[in-house]
Design an enzyme around this catalytic site. Sequence first.
Site, PDB file in Angstrom:
ATOM      1  N   HIS A  33      13.107  -1.367   3.435  1.00 36.96           N
ATOM      2  CA  HIS A  33      13.384  -0.297   4.388  1.00 36.96           C
ATOM      3  C   HIS A  33      14.608   0.529   3.987  1.00 36.96           C
ATOM      4  O   HIS A  33      14.670   1.726   4.306  1.00 36.96           O
ATOM      5  CB  HIS A  33      13.550  -0.877   5.792  1.00 36.96           C
ATOM      6  N   VAL A  86       0.311   9.299  -1.131  1.00 35.16           N
ATOM      7  CA  VAL A  86       0.836  10.636  -0.829  1.00 35.16           C
ATOM      8  C   VAL A  86      -0.307  11.614  -1.041  1.00 35.16           C
ATOM      9  O   VAL A  86      -1.105  11.457  -1.963  1.00 35.16           O
ATOM     10  CB  VAL A  86       2.048  11.007  -1.703  1.00 35.16           C
ATOM     11  N   ARG A  87      -0.390  12.622  -0.191  1.00 37.89           N
ATOM     12  CA  ARG A  87      -1.556  13.493  -0.244  1.00 37.89           C
ATOM     13  C   ARG A  87      -1.220  14.898   0.279  1.00 37.89           C
ATOM     14  O   ARG A  87      -0.251  15.095   1.009  1.00 37.89           O
ATOM     15  CB  ARG A  87      -2.699  12.899   0.579  1.00 37.89           C
ATOM     16  N   HIS A 128       0.853  -1.189   0.000  1.00 36.48           N
ATOM     17  CA  HIS A 128       0.000   0.000   0.000  1.00 36.48           C
ATOM     18  C   HIS A 128       0.887   1.237   0.000  1.00 36.48           C
ATOM     19  O   HIS A 128       1.970   1.239   0.601  1.00 36.48           O
ATOM     20  CB  HIS A 128      -0.883   0.006   1.247  1.00 36.48           C
TER      21      HIS A 128
END
Length: 313
Positions: free
Chosen positions: A158, A122-123, A119
Amino acid sequence: MTTANTNLNMTLGAPDKEAVKAYLLELQNSICAQLEAEDGQGKFKEDSWERAEGGGGRSRVMVGGAVIEKGGVNFSHVHGTQMPPSATQNRPELAGRSFEAMGVSLVIHPENPYIPTSHANVRFFIAEKPGEEPVWWFGGGYDLTPYYGDEEDCRDWHQVAKEACQPFGEGIYPRFKKWCDDYFYLKHRDEARGVGGLFFDDFNELGFSESFALMQSVGNSFVSAYRPIMAKQKTQTWGEREREFQLYRRGRYVEFNLVFDRGTLFGLQTGGRTESILMSLPPLVRWEYDYTPALGSEEEKLAKVFLPARDWV
């Protein structure tokens, strides 16, 4: 406006909504193209939609690809005169302001149980009121939900996340990683949804230009983190046992999205397109009463070794 205020705005950067929107639309294009290339067969079908209260979006969904059983990469830009409860719950000072929210959100559910679900989003959010300074922030991140753990995949995932954050300060990655570990946690199950990644919200502390650059760095790095895992794991053979466990673990994904996810709640409360909001749910899922994995199995290893929060890089 005073000279001091002018200098402050030049330093921090006034919000440029059109620049954010242009970036998000291109990000959707780029991610879809790269995922289609890795799948090799499936294509995203696009639906454009409008919201009665203001705004709309374009949803792109793939079903039945060679690798991707169901995936969606959605862009939305909605606006309105009333803030939804999910936005004012922790920020009561925003009540009475008009708002705009725009973002790209995606979920990929591969068919092969050895490829993790992933998942990302960005917003950008801005709330405005005549005569007052706008209140704005960025949010987003990405997380990985494996069914069968792979140490190398988790470390590489990561590492890409860390490198995306590195230009913005040494403390950003560990902070956003912990935020992700804390956020994607099913309290009623007392377990993590997956192996984490990055999560941030209400972020504006670097000023507009640098905060926007951080959001872009996160958005641009997603495919770099996920596509190599897809490429590596898509040739793995699997059978009924792995499939049944995948469908069982997908239930956790559904539980989180419907109970805790802020984006889902925001979309439903603002009258967004339900089909697009619930696109994140997997096509097939099952629940099993009081399931316990076999001792020493790979299924038990997921719960004991991979899901507990840990430092991967």
